[in-house]
Every structure is written in C-alpha cells, then in structure tokens.
Write a protein that holds these residues in place. Structure first.
Motif, PDB file in Angstrom:
ATOM      1  N   ASN A  56      49.464  39.664 -18.156  1.00 31.15           N
ATOM      2  CA  ASN A  56      49.981  38.744 -17.319  1.00 31.15           C
ATOM      3  C   ASN A  56      51.199  39.032 -16.266  1.00 31.15           C
ATOM      4  N   ASP A  57      51.269  40.170 -15.909  1.00 36.20           N
ATOM      5  CA  ASP A  57      52.394  40.649 -15.060  1.00 36.20           C
ATOM      6  C   ASP A  57      51.765  40.620 -13.750  1.00 36.20           C
ATOM      7  N   VAL A  58      52.939  39.937 -13.078  1.00 33.43           N
ATOM      8  CA  VAL A  58      52.766  39.879 -11.506  1.00 33.43           C
ATOM      9  C   VAL A  58      54.102  40.771 -10.916  1.00 33.43           C
ATOM     10  N   PHE A  59      53.482  41.676 -10.209  1.00 35.54           N
ATOM     11  CA  PHE A  59      54.530  42.726  -9.640  1.00 35.54           C
ATOM     12  C   PHE A  59      55.402  42.060  -8.450  1.00 35.54           C
ATOM     13  N   THR A  60      56.644  42.509  -8.381  1.00 35.36           N
ATOM     14  CA  THR A  60      57.480  42.136  -7.096  1.00 35.36           C
ATOM     15  C   THR A  60      57.686  43.261  -6.263  1.00 35.36           C
ATOM     16  N   ARG A  61      57.812  43.076  -5.015  1.00 34.38           N
ATOM     17  CA  ARG A  61      58.327  44.048  -4.068  1.00 34.38           C
ATOM     18  C   ARG A  61      59.446  43.388  -3.115  1.00 34.38           C
ATOM     19  N   GLY A  62      60.498  43.954  -2.928  1.00 36.99           N
ATOM     20  CA  GLY A  62      61.562  43.336  -2.095  1.00 36.99           C
ATOM     21  C   GLY A  62      61.088  43.992  -0.639  1.00 36.99           C
ATOM     22  N   LEU A  63      60.822  43.064   0.091  1.00 34.29           N
ATOM     23  CA  LEU A  63      60.377  43.321   1.599  1.00 34.29           C
ATOM     24  C   LEU A  63      61.550  43.261   2.540  1.00 34.29           C
ATOM     25  N   ILE A  64      61.938  44.404   3.031  1.00 28.59           N
ATOM     26  CA  ILE A  64      62.755  44.435   4.209  1.00 28.59           C
ATOM     27  C   ILE A  64      62.484  44.719   5.519  1.00 28.59           C
ATOM     28  N   GLU A  65      62.449  43.648   6.554  1.00 24.35           N
ATOM     29  CA  GLU A  65      61.878  43.691   7.813  1.00 24.35           C
ATOM     30  C   GLU A  65      62.908  44.499   8.729  1.00 24.35           C
ATOM     31  N   ILE A  66      62.690  45.725   8.862  1.00 18.21           N
ATOM     32  CA  ILE A  66      63.675  46.440   9.476  1.00 18.21           C
ATOM     33  C   ILE A  66      63.715  46.496  10.990  1.00 18.21           C
ATOM     34  N   SER A  67      62.625  46.061  11.599  1.00 16.19           N
ATOM     35  CA  SER A  67      62.860  46.053  13.218  1.00 16.19           C
ATOM     36  C   SER A  67      61.556  45.176  13.858  1.00 16.19           C
ATOM     37  N   ASN A  68      61.801  44.238  14.487  1.00 11.62           N
ATOM     38  CA  ASN A  68      60.699  43.536  15.073  1.00 11.62           C
ATOM     39  C   ASN A  68      60.479  44.142  16.861  1.00 11.62           C
ATOM     40  N   ILE A  69      60.790  45.299  17.001  1.00  6.85           N
ATOM     41  CA  ILE A  69      60.633  45.985  18.230  1.00  6.85           C
ATOM     42  C   ILE A  69      59.207  46.679  18.073  1.00  6.85           C
ATOM     43  N   CYS A  70      58.356  46.730  19.040  1.00 11.22           N
ATOM     44  CA  CYS A  70      57.086  47.367  18.823  1.00 11.22           C
ATOM     45  C   CYS A  70      56.426  47.680  20.202  1.00 11.22           C
ATOM     46  N   ARG A  71      55.994  48.875  19.886  1.00 13.75           N
ATOM     47  CA  ARG A  71      55.545  49.452  21.381  1.00 13.75           C
ATOM     48  C   ARG A  71      54.072  48.948  21.603  1.00 13.75           C
ATOM     49  N   ASN A  72      53.501  48.492  20.213  1.00 12.70           N
ATOM     50  CA  ASN A  72      51.971  48.102  20.561  1.00 12.70           C
ATOM     51  C   ASN A  72      51.627  46.503  21.022  1.00 12.70           C
ATOM     52  N   ASN A  73      50.798  46.378  21.358  1.00 11.13           N
ATOM     53  CA  ASN A  73      50.379  44.927  21.774  1.00 11.13           C
ATOM     54  C   ASN A  73      49.170  44.233  21.069  1.00 11.13           C
ATOM     55  N   CYS A  74      49.185  44.368  20.079  1.00 13.25           N
ATOM     56  CA  CYS A  74      47.830  43.856  19.119  1.00 13.25           C
ATOM     57  C   CYS A  74      47.897  42.216  19.627  1.00 13.25           C
ATOM     58  N   TYR A  75      46.721  41.528  19.738  1.00 16.33           N
ATOM     59  CA  TYR A  75      46.490  40.553  20.322  1.00 16.33           C
ATOM     60  C   TYR A  75      46.944  39.332  19.517  1.00 16.33           C
ATOM     61  N   TYR A  76      47.015  39.795  18.198  1.00 16.55           N
ATOM     62  CA  TYR A  76      47.320  38.387  17.162  1.00 16.55           C
ATOM     63  C   TYR A  76      48.773  38.574  16.843  1.00 16.55           C
ATOM     64  N   CYS A  77      49.465  39.215  17.256  1.00 15.95           N
ATOM     65  CA  CYS A  77      50.695  39.677  16.432  1.00 15.95           C
ATOM     66  C   CYS A  77      51.880  39.222  17.423  1.00 15.95           C
ATOM     67  N   GLY A  78      52.838  38.289  16.715  1.00 22.15           N
ATOM     68  CA  GLY A  78      53.815  37.603  17.359  1.00 22.15           C
ATOM     69  C   GLY A  78      54.817  38.593  17.901  1.00 22.15           C
ATOM     70  N   ILE A  79      54.999  39.817  17.183  1.00 25.72           N
ATOM     71  CA  ILE A  79      55.950  40.661  17.834  1.00 25.72           C
ATOM     72  C   ILE A  79      55.787  41.753  18.835  1.00 25.72           C
ATOM     73  N   ARG A  80      54.225  41.442  19.229  1.00 23.75           N
ATOM     74  CA  ARG A  80      53.810  42.513  20.253  1.00 23.75           C
ATOM     75  C   ARG A  80      54.589  42.721  21.555  1.00 23.75           C
ATOM     76  N   ARG A  81      54.477  43.716  22.286  1.00 24.81           N
ATOM     77  CA  ARG A  81      55.199  44.053  23.208  1.00 24.81           C
ATOM     78  C   ARG A  81      55.482  43.079  24.372  1.00 24.81           C
ATOM     79  N   ASP A  82      54.367  42.503  24.585  1.00 19.48           N
ATOM     80  CA  ASP A  82      54.352  41.482  25.698  1.00 19.48           C
ATOM     81  C   ASP A  82      54.851  40.206  25.487  1.00 19.48           C
ATOM     82  N   ASN A  83      55.375  40.048  24.155  1.00 24.79           N
ATOM     83  CA  ASN A  83      55.841  38.568  24.051  1.00 24.79           C
ATOM     84  C   ASN A  83      57.406  38.654  24.384  1.00 24.79           C
TER      85      ASN A  83
END
Ligand code: 5AD
Ligand code: FES
Length: 353
Positions: A56-83
C-alpha cells in the motif's frame, strides 16, 4: 452488437492482465469503446497487481523547479520561449541546495530537479550541483528533468551521481509530435535521448499528456505500445491543460476519466512501473491525485520549490502549488493517502523489478 463489444472489452482486460500486451488496434479499441464497467474492471486488476509489488506504499518525490527559462517553444507549454508575459527566474545553486536541505529535513529521499532548457545550466554547473547533493545526502536519489541534452552531457551527469532522468516523450506518433512542437524540435532526437539516457545507466522516465490537441485513440495506442516495448522505469501522464499565453490557449483540457483509465492500462502493461498521480491531475479535480492512486498510480511529487517561485513555474493555467501538494504539507498529503487506504513513503523508492 452492444453485447459483442462488451464481451470483447472483457476479453481484452483479461488478456492485458495475463499477457501485459495487446496490439495497437486492440489498445485503440479499448480506448474508443471504454465504459464505466471496463474502467472499474481495469482499475481493480491494476490495484491488485500493484499491491503484489508495492503493497500500500505511495512514494514521494520532492520536486524543485530550478528554472523557468527555456530555449524551446513547445506549443502547449506556459514557459515556452515566446511567452513574453512569463516572469522568468532561475534558482542559484545555493537556493537549490537549501530546498533540498529543507526537503531532507522533512524526510524526503528523492529530489527531482526540473527546469526548462536553460543554457545557464551547463554540464559543469549541473554536475557540481548534483555532486554536492549526493555528497550531502548520500541516501537520497537525485532525479533530473532538464530536457534534451547531448549524450556526453547525460553521461557526465550520471557520473556526477544523478540516478534518474525524466523526459516525457510527449507523443509516440511522429506526425502528432510535429503538431505539438515547432519545426526545430525533432521526434527522433527525443526518442534518441531516451535511449541514450538508458544506456548511460539512469532509471528513465517517459510519459505523455492525455487529451493534447489533435490526439486520437490511435495516437494513444502508439503511446501504450511504446510503453510496452521501451518499459520505462517511470511514466508521467497527466491531462493536457491549456495555458492562456500559448498557441493552444483555446483547446479543451484532457479528461480525468481518460487519464485514470490509462493509468490502469499502463500499470497492467508494465506492473513495476513508477506511476505518478501528477500535479496536473490534482489541478483538474480536487481529489484528482487520490483518484489516480485508486486507478493504479503509486507516486506523488510534492513541491519543494521556494514558495514565491511556484506560481512562476506555470506550465498550464491554475496549477496547484500552495496547498496539500506542497512538501511542507506532507502531513496533509499523508492524511489524504491514509483516507483512501494507502501509506506515504519517503524513502528513495527505486523500481522493484
Ligand atoms: N498541460 C499539461 N501538461 C503540460 N506539460 C507542459 N505543458 C503542459 C500543459 N499545458 C507537461 C509536459 C512536460 C511536463 C514537464 O509537463 O508533458 O513534459
Ligand atoms: Fe521548455 Fe516547456 S517549452 S519547458
């Protein structure tokens, strides 16, 4: 006719449990003709098989979002370069270390460093961060989720001590990949990266969005076949959620029901897979992550990023980030899991094969 479909659905769920494999056509049939009864049936088989491996174990991972600077421009993604309305940040190595130390104090033994493709994080800098984390917290796993890098880079980071790498394939259909990404991004390169990560010795995470624009049941069937053949150690799936500053602002969000259905199917395809109930799932429904666990998921990833930064790491609209999903409130998350009969575990939680 209707009874034909029903009996075919029953055959397929039984086959999936026994053989962990269907043809692409059968996967597509299952998705297109799914009903409540099939979903319930798949979920109970998925939960049963997961219980045999992980209890019945549910594993946890601590998420650290280290940067929202991105060279990519994925059409779905809020932190894409053109935003241009995205307010950008990058954590310093010291801030990253502080987040991990706080997480370690809270009991977390896996840290996930996730960020956009930010050129500041050269191999040299990232290796130094990884080695420092591994030296300071030797019993913790370090997972990276920093996008596409060179084979050499993946190797160097593994040598520095990185244990795992998450890189969602996003869609296993090349043509569909082309509709979600600008022409300078390549499906082949994405898939090659996943193979190189595995060759470099990582536990590898793939994954895709459910209900992304232009996605069909045939595309999802390809995703499932990919999971069946590549057998990633982890598989992140969550509903697509539109972000208002992207080309996909006007598209509909993916469904809770289909996401849970696919979680069950993936558990049956690859029983030991580590399967997160994602933040996106928690965002579209108040108990989305619980429903994900009840469908076959077994990982949650509470947020350890500095409080003031969490809203800035906005991949999609409405992202939850200050309530029970924050690492600081791991007690609340634990209570949520206990309420549905599970137990939150903070150990490294490697895949059991
Ligand atoms: N909705 C849901 N998931 C998204 N991701 C990026 N943008 C969105 C969105 N609008 C997912 C991608 C990426 C992961 C970090 O977040 O699958 O790989
Ligand atoms: Fe780079 Fe989303 S476009 S992280």
């Amino acid at each position: 006719m209707a009874t034909d479909i029903r009996s075919r659905l029953r055959d397929l769920t039984g086959q999936l449990e026994e053989k962990h494999s269907l043809t692409e056509k059968e996967y597509a049939f299952l998705i297109e003709n799914r009903d409540e009864e099939t979903a319930r049936d798949l979920a109970s088989r998925a939960v049963k098989i997961r219980r045999q491996i992980y209890g019945n174990d549910v594993f946890t991972r601590g998420l650290i979002e280290i940067s929202n600077i991105c060279r990519n421009n994925c059409y779905y993604c809020g932190i894409r370069r053109d935003n241009k309305n995205c307010s950008r940040y990058r954590l310093t190595p010291e801030e990253i270390f502080d987040c991990a130390r706080e997480g370690y104090g809270l009991g977390f033994r896996t840290f996930v460093l996730q960020g956009g493709e930010d050129a500041w994080f050269t191999d040299e800098r990232l290796c130094e961060i990884v080695s420092r984390l591994k030296d300071s917290f030797p019993d913790a796993a370090v997972t990276l989720s920093m996008g596409e890098r060179s084979r050499e880079s993946y190797q160097r980071l593994a040598e520095a001590g990185a244990d795992r790498y998450l890189l969602r394939h996003e869609t296993a259909d090349e043509e569909h990949y082309g509709r979600l990404h600008p022409p300078e991004m390549s499906f082949r390169n994405r898939m090659d990266c996943l193979k190189e990560l595995r060759a470099a010795g990582y536990q590898v995470g793939a994954g895709f969005m459910v209900g992304s624009p232009y996605q069909t049941a045939a595309h999802l069937a390809e995703d499932l076949k990919f999971i069946e053949t590549f057998k990633p150690d982890m598989c992140g799936i969550g509903p697509f959620i539109p972000h208002h500053e992207t080309p996909f602002a006007g598209f509909e969000q993916g469904s809770l029901e289909l996401t849970c259905f696919l979680l069950s199917v993936i558990r049956l395809i690859h029983p030991p897979v580590l399967l997160p109930a994602t933040t996106a799932l928690g965002t579209i429904h108040p108990t989305g992550r619980e429903l994900g666990i009840l469908a076959g998921a077994n990982v949650v990833m509470p947020n350890l990023s500095p409080l003031g930064r969490r809203k800035q790491y906005e991949l999609y609209d409405g992202k939850i980030c200050t309530g029970d999903e924050s690492a600081q409130c791991v007690e609340c998350l634990d209570a949520r899991m206990r309420r549905i009969g599970y137990r939150l575990v903070k150990e490294r939680g490697d895949i059991r094969k």
